[in-house]
Design a protein around this motif. Structure first.
Motif: not given
Lengths: 525, 99
Positions: A14-24
């Motif tokens: 979330l902090e990195a505004q990464s696209e990994d948010v969904m998988s996390c």
């Protein structure tokens, strides 16, 4: 430990505004308390991007406690964000959401309000709502009563009528017909189901961040579930926690009920004075420990108005123009003399008002600030509207004899029964619970003249008498000009308007005229 | 024909609604007559969804919509899906810009 690592990964994404948010988020949902922890993060951060992700990730969660996340997503206040609404509507079509027999009725109840909201959104959401009604399993519609469903069908018709494409119109109408056809009479939510669900919530936070987040999310669910026995629509819950500040004095009934009563009076008077809301409270439950009393706060206004008003009230406690000073003072006195502190919270859906915490220190400081000076303002409820003192005294006699207060027993018209009963309370002759106060019991032993002598003192020391003398700049009742009553009431009594101050002034003038001949100063002279 | 045909896109700018509708048209064109018949309403609703999204300023990811929402009993796998995995999609062209 794993849940902690997965929570940390989600927060990093979330902090990195990464696209990994969904998988996390999806990985977090695989954990035993995953749905509650994810909901806790959503409620803590209140970020729309996370809400969008969580609402879609929840759709695919195959989790025993997924109901917790769904309940929170379906609760008011409702989101206006298109993606969030689309994802919630899409998610509730999953049969997994409805498989738990204990939580399904609760979710169905919450879906009623959500559908109501979603149908009022732009057509992209309203049409998908209609699609959803035709796609959810029948159990999802269990809480929709026939009239509600008919209302939904009527509103859906206006949405459908605006669609140009014939085949889409027919498809949407088919969804409504499916929902109407699948509907059966609503089943009441079993109290047992509510108990089971509340017992499953981890209310007490553990030592980790994840457990704290889960407890935070559970708090909203528990507050909602406490209101469910009174109806499925989310209502404002007031949770009053009474805490003993003395280790030597465990909580008992003699301390809890006076505190609860003083709190109730202060809150009702304060809401009326500060926001003109005439709230009523209904007991909704209680728990031992540091004693917790749950109450529904009811008013004609929407829940958001009640929350705003209570937030306002908590913000102006030290402003005697805005709080009800007599009730505020009484509350502080009761808490102080009983070694009690209180914490009060209000909940509605996923909203809660910043709590009011009255600790031993803050109670002491506030009592000191108020001091022992007479109140300059009075409550409208402390201003009598009962001109004839002999009928006020009769209230005492009727109660003392164990008879009912009625127009016949008091020889007044119907509405005046309450006026005279209230007057007896204002003078301290009757308790709030309609039993005789000590002064009232004493009264029963006095003759008429002595009653007048006693009543002169009681009037002088009651809230309105004290404020009138103070306003006039006097020391006793004899110093006051009785013709000043109306001006005093108009200036110092909030909550009286129109002709009411004039009518109430007549009572003050009448009491002054009746009692001053028996005043102790005059008789001494 | 591939039972799962798709039109993925990846671009810096938000996908225009008109491009998305063209994608849907092309996908529909790739279907057999029978497949098109089964998905007739689904394609129409997918197009409508894209146009409505454009009217609302586009939709933000993540979105995963299926048309129809409810499985067709005789053809439970027959549907049209729209997924937006990142960014915003289905917007109107910028004012003054070429479509």
């Amino acid at each position: 430990m794993t849940v902690g690592r997965r929570l940390a990964a989600l927060k990093r994404a979330l902090e990195a505004q990464s696209e990994d948010v969904m998988s996390c988020a999806r990985r977090l949902l695989e954990e035993p308390t995953g749905p509650l922890v994810l909901a806790g993060v959503v409620l803590q951060r209140r970020e729309v991007t996370l809400l969008r992700v969580a609402s879609l990730a929840m759709r695919d969660a195959n989790h025993e406690d997924a109901w917790t996340g769904w309940a929170l997503l379906l609760m008011p206040p409702y989101h206006q964000d298109l993606t969030t609404n689309l994802n919630v509507l899409s998610g509730v079509c999953s049969r997994e959401v409805w498989r738990d027999p204990a939580s399904a009725p609760i979710l169905s109840s919450l879906l009623v309000g959500f559908v109501d909201h979603a149908l009022s959104m732009p057509p992209i959401i309203a049409e998908r709502t209609i699609d959803t009604l035709g796609a959810v399993p029948p159990v999802a519609l269990d809480a929709f009563d026939a009239s509600r469903l008919q209302d939904i069908a009527r509103r859906a018709s206006s949405v459908i009528d605006a669609v140009e494409e014939v085949e889409i119109r027919e498809d949407l109408q088919g969804s409504i017909d499916t929902a109407l056809g699948a509907h059966s009479p609503p089943r009441p939510i079993l109290a047992r189901s509510v108990q089971v669900l509340r017992a499953r919530l981890p209310i007490e936070p553990g030592s980790t961040e994840a457990s704290q987040l889960a407890a935070d999310a559970s708090e909203f669910l528990d507050a909602y579930l406490a209101t469910v026995p009174f109806g499925p629509t989310p209502r404002v819950l007031q949770r009053v926690r009474v805490i003993s500040t003395s280790r030597r004095r465990p909580l008992d009934d003699t301390r809890i009920w006076p505190a609860a009563s003083a709190w109730g009076r202060f809150f009702r008077d304060g809401m009326l004075r500060n926001s003109n809301l005439d709230v009523q409270m209904r007991p909704a439950g209680a728990r031992p420990g540091s004693f917790v009393v749950d109450q529904l706060v009811e008013e004609q206004q929407p829940p958001t108005s009640i929350l705003k008003a209570s937030d306002n009230l908590f913000g102006v406690l030290d402003d005697t123009e805005k709080v009800a000073p007599a009730a505020w003072r009484a509350l502080l006195d009761v808490l102080s003399s009983n070694d009690l502190a209180v914490e009060v919270r209000h909940y509605w859906g996923t909203t809660k008002v910043a709590p009011l915490k009255l600790s031993r220190q803050s109670i002491r400081a506030r009592r000191s600030a108020i001091g022992r000076a007479p109140s300059s303002h009075v409550e409208s409820s402390d201003v009598p509207q009962a001109d004839r003192l002999e009928k006020v005294f009769r209230v005492v006699d009727v109660v003392s004899d164990g008879n009912a207060l009625s127009p016949e027993s008091l020889e007044v018209v119907g509405r005046q029964v309450n006026y005279y009963k209230r007057a007896a309370k204002i003078l301290g002759l009757l308790e709030e619970d309609d039993t005789l106060a000590a002064a009232g019991r004493h009264f029963t032993r006095l003759n008429t003249e002595d009653r007048m002598r006693s009543a002169a003192v009681l009037f002088e020391s009651c809230a309105v008498g004290e404020a009138w003398i103070s306003w006039f700049g006097g020391t006793t009742l004899l110093d006051v000009d009785p013709t000043s009553a109306e001006a005093f009431l108009r200036e110092r009594t909030l909550g009286l308007s129109g002709d009411t101050p004039h009518r109430r002034a007549r009572t003050l003038e009448s009491w002054w005229a009746s009692l001053t001949p028996f005043h102790y100063s005059r008789e001494a002279k | 024909m591939n039972p799962e045909i798709s039109r993925p896109w990846a671009q810096r700018e938000a996908r225009l609604a008109s491009d998305a509708c063209r994608d849907i048209d092309e996908l529909q064109g790739e279907c057999t007559v029978d497949q098109r018949k089964i998905r007739c309403v689904a394609f129409a609703k997918a197009r409508r969804f894209v146009r409505q999204a454009a009217n609302s300023g586009g939709v933000a990811a993540p979105v995963s919509e299926s048309f129809p929402r409810k499985k067709i009993p005789e053809h439970p796998t027959s549907r049209v899906d729209i997924e937006v995995r990142s960014g915003v999609a289905f917007v109107e062209p910028p004012v003054g810009g070429a479509e």
